[in-house]
Enzyme design. Structure first.
Site, PDB file in Angstrom:
ATOM      1  N   ASN A   1       0.849  -1.187   0.000  1.00  0.00           N
ATOM      2  CA  ASN A   1       0.000   0.000   0.000  1.00  0.00           C
ATOM      3  C   ASN A   1       0.893   1.249   0.000  1.00  0.00           C
ATOM      4  OD1 ASN A   1      -1.413   2.267   1.070  1.00  0.00           O
ATOM      5  ND2 ASN A   1      -3.062   0.911   1.694  1.00  0.00           N
ATOM      6  N   HIS A   5       0.957   6.275   1.797  1.00  0.00           N
ATOM      7  CA  HIS A   5       1.670   7.253   2.617  1.00  0.00           C
ATOM      8  C   HIS A   5       2.875   7.878   1.915  1.00  0.00           C
ATOM      9  CE1 HIS A   5      -1.307   6.813   5.504  1.00  0.00           C
ATOM     10  NE2 HIS A   5      -1.100   5.517   5.650  1.00  0.00           N
TER      11      HIS A   5
END
Ligand code: PXP
Length: 258
Positions: free
Chosen positions: A14, A17
């Site tokens: 993922n 960020h």
């Protein structure tokens, strides 16, 4: 162990960020698509990105570029809203993971209430299925939620590992064990019901081992820790280390952090 092996556990990285840091200054650095490219080189099996309603990290253009520039399967995390459905149908990611979303939350705090929102979710899942996008529901490790996923026709669920990771962070071993058993039991129950079961949220080098060793799991999605740790160890070697920890736990050679 290879990606074609039935016991192989996929790693979805993922990259949200990376976009969080980019957005803190505006401009286009650091580029989440560059991070996705590096993740692919380091052994990720997929890229996960959450397009939030408030666009606090990933933006529409990132999704467009991830689809166009990255060869790995894209797992688009999204709320079940008309806007997000239209975006998914336009970009046709490999997968859409339906998550609950509240504007004021810092991260996805709990699982989707698939049982309670059955009627709302039904048409979203049907339209995504119809478009050939593999739907997954991000749920708590709970039989009622797994039953709801089956009755909604979602082929995949992702079990929320946040409570297990929080217990680990707090050093509460008894709670950690309780939460771990909940995840393992739900994974078994889901797999027996014909669902493909994934897990994720909050996983670190310390907490990934026991979860990766659950044989009924097919994929883990990991973000925040990898991006944070990359500040110290570099993204490529951090992902490689996570990949190795997963493989070791899977093969029974090592149990990390337990
Ligand atoms: N899976 C889902 C469905 C998520 O919403 C998130 C967080 O965006 C993750 C996995 C990854 O969690 P973390 O960033 O804590 O590793």
């Amino acid at each position: 162990m290879s990606a074609n092996d039935n016991s192989y556990l996929r790693l979805g990285v993922n990259i949200d960020h990376v976009a969080t840091i980019r957005n803190a200054r505006g401009g286009d650095h650091p580029d989440p698509v560059r991070a996705a490219r590096l993740a692919a080189e380091a052994g990720a099996d997929g890229i996960t990105a959450h397009l939030r309603e408030d666009r606090r990290h990933i933006r529409d253009r990132d999704i467009e570029r991830l689809k166009a520039e990255i060869g790995l399967p894209l797992n688009l995390e999204m709320a079940a809203t008309v806007e997000m459905l239209e975006i998914a149908l336009r970009h046709k990611p490999h997968a859409s993971c339906l998550v609950p979303e509240r504007r004021e939350e810092v991260t996805t705090e709990g699982g989707l209430d698939a049982a309670g929102q059955h009627n709302h979710l039904k048409s979203y899942i049907a339209q995504l299925n119809e478009a050939g996008i593999r739907v997954s529901l991000f749920i708590n490790a709970d039989r009622a939620q797994l039953d709801a996923a089956v009755s909604l026709g979602a082929p995949v669920v992702e079990l929320h590992t946040g409570a297990y990771c929080e217990a680990a962070f707090a050093g509460d071993e008894a709670q950690m064990e309780t939460e771990f058993q909940r995840i393992a039991e739900a994974a078994r129950y889901g797999a027996e019901a014909g669902l493909e079961v994934h897990a994720g949220h909050g996983l670190t080098f310390e907490t990934v081992g026991p979860v990766a060793a659950i044989p009924d799991l097919k994929e883990l999605n990991i973000g925040h820790f990898l991006i944070g740790e990359a500040i110290f160890g570099g993204l490529h070697s951090t992902i490689k280390r996570m990949r190795a920890a997963m493989d070791e736990a899977r093969s029974g050679r090592a149990v990390v952090g337990r």
